[in-house]
Enzyme design. Structure first.
Site, short mmCIF file in Angstrom:
data_model
loop_
_atom_site.label_atom_id
_atom_site.label_comp_id
_atom_site.label_asym_id
_atom_site.label_seq_id
_atom_site.Cartn_x
_atom_site.Cartn_y
_atom_site.Cartn_z
N LYS A 229 1.11 -1.33 0.52
CA LYS A 229 0.11 -0.20 0.11
C LYS A 229 1.00 0.85 0.29
CE LYS A 229 -4.80 -1.59 1.13
NZ LYS A 229 -5.17 -1.85 2.55
N ARG A 264 -3.63 -10.25 4.93
CA ARG A 264 -4.20 -10.35 3.87
C ARG A 264 -2.77 -9.40 2.70
NH1 ARG A 264 -6.15 -6.47 0.27
NH2 ARG A 264 -7.65 -7.29 -1.72
C1 8Y4 Z 1 -1.22 -1.65 -3.84
C2 8Y4 Z 1 -1.30 -2.22 -2.96
C3 8Y4 Z 1 -2.03 -0.10 -3.75
C4 8Y4 Z 1 -2.91 -2.11 -3.36
C5 8Y4 Z 1 -2.86 0.01 -3.05
C6 8Y4 Z 1 -3.20 -1.29 -2.57
C7 8Y4 Z 1 -7.94 -4.38 2.14
C8 8Y4 Z 1 -8.75 -5.01 1.45
C9 8Y4 Z 1 -8.39 -3.98 -0.41
C10 8Y4 Z 1 -7.91 -4.09 3.55
C11 8Y4 Z 1 -9.76 -6.04 3.96
C12 8Y4 Z 1 -5.46 -2.35 -1.70
C13 8Y4 Z 1 -10.19 -5.73 -0.48
C14 8Y4 Z 1 -7.08 -2.57 -1.58
N1 8Y4 Z 1 -7.96 -4.20 1.20
N2 8Y4 Z 1 -9.80 -5.80 2.53
N3 8Y4 Z 1 -9.20 -4.89 -0.15
N4 8Y4 Z 1 -8.66 -5.13 4.08
N5 8Y4 Z 1 -10.24 -6.67 4.09
N6 8Y4 Z 1 -4.64 -1.31 -2.26
O1 8Y4 Z 1 -7.53 -3.49 3.87
O2 8Y4 Z 1 -5.14 -3.39 -1.34
S1 8Y4 Z 1 -7.79 -3.91 -1.43
#
Ligand code: 8Y4
Length: 286
Positions: A229, A264
């Site tokens: 993230k 996750r």
């Molecule tokens: C790079 C990689 C930049 C990933 C942004 C992202 C969560 C989630 C997501 C979380 C739960 C993401 C569906 C966002 N994040 N579900 N989902 N908890 N429960 N962004 O933190 O990975 S998607």
């Protein structure tokens, strides 16, 4: 204390050790890793199953399948589109592997259909706030992860504001949990998640990360999603998501040490190894 077994329909999850949830985005437009399973805007099911097979071999306990990108600016998906993306993959995984599948969705119809097709868990970034989602989740009798988000994906990162981020996130999750219980959802099946990066600045994310113990103290299993993230990019000065592996593994390990039950992650093998070396060092203390 959280019970050490989470009942997930016909299957169960052992919560006496940290669990790893591998991320599978079946969206053509995801931030970090979406799109690579696509060819000419068409999901490659074989490639997807190979990725999942590897995640399971690498030590994933749960596979999280999502058909809606929550990235700010991502295209809105219709219910039918979401069903078309998620359900065939869910069915194929349930048929081929003895895996726990979590479905990352906020949509009532997707919750209902997923539970019929063998999903083991519902992961909702909107904490069952959408029309019909609460009733659908209650009927499914599956465990549900309630995540905190300030505002909506489109606007959440514009100017996140809190007076006391920890108190506000805890209060939101407590309220959603109470609403779930009133709707007939078993308290033992509720997983809580502070929602790193969802309507939060780096400072908010760091404050929440430092307060993981307060989420753990609720007695509910805590899910932490920090993998690749922006907060890691900000900490390390890294623009590209593919440079955030080491930071992601380090934060996942820290979260686990502070009591997070489910991590996750995109990088299952690396996270598994980090957790396993830690567990080896404390074996005799158990
Ligand atoms: C790079 C990689 C930049 C990933 C942004 C992202 C969560 C989630 C997501 C979380 C739960 C993401 C569906 C966002 N994040 N579900 N989902 N908890 N429960 N962004 O933190 O990975 S998607």
């Amino acid at each position: 204390m959280a019970s050490s077994i989470l009942h997930c329909g016909a299957k169960h999850l052992d919560l006496s050790r940290p669990s790893i949830m591998g991320i599978v985005n079946v969206t053509p437009d995801s931030f970090s890793d979406g799109g690579d399973l696509y060819d000419n805007a068409q999901l490659d099911l074989n490639k997807t199953l190979h990725v999942i097979e590897k995640m399971l071999a690498d030590g994933a306990d749960i596979i999280d399948i999502g058909g809606e990108s929550t990235r700010p600016g991502a295209a809105v998906v219709s219910t039918q589109q979401e069903l078309d993306r998620v359900i065939p993959v869910l069915e194929a995984v349930v048929e081929r592997f003895d895996a726990l599948v979590s479905v990352d969705t906020s949509t009532a119809e997707v919750i209902t259909e997923s539970s019929k097709k063998g999903a083991s868990l519902i992961n909702d970034v909107r904490a069952l706030g959408r029309e019909g989602a609460l009733a659908a989740a209650a009927s499914s009798q599956l465990p549900i992860c309630l995540m905190h988000m300030q505002n909506q994906p489109q606007t959440m990162q514009i100017e996140p504001t809190y007076t006391d981020v920890v108190a506000e996130v805890l209060a939101f999750l407590d309220e959603r949990k109470y609403i779930c219980m009133k709707a007939g959802i078993d308290s033992q099946k509720i997983i809580l998640d502070p929602g790193f990066g969802f309507g939060k600045t780096l400072a908010h994310n760091l404050t929440l990360f430092g307060a993981i113990d307060q989420f753990v103290a609720t007695g509910h299993p805590v899910l932490v999603g920090v993998s690749r993230k922006t907060m890691i990019g900000q900490m390390l000065g890294l623009e590209n998501t593919d440079e955030r592996l080491m930071g992601s593994v380090a934060l996942a390990l820290l979260a686990a040490q502070r009591g997070a039950a489910i991590l996750r992650v995109h990088d299952v093998l690396e996270t598994r190894q980090a957790i396993d070396v830690w567990k080896t060092t404390i074996k005799d203390e158990d």
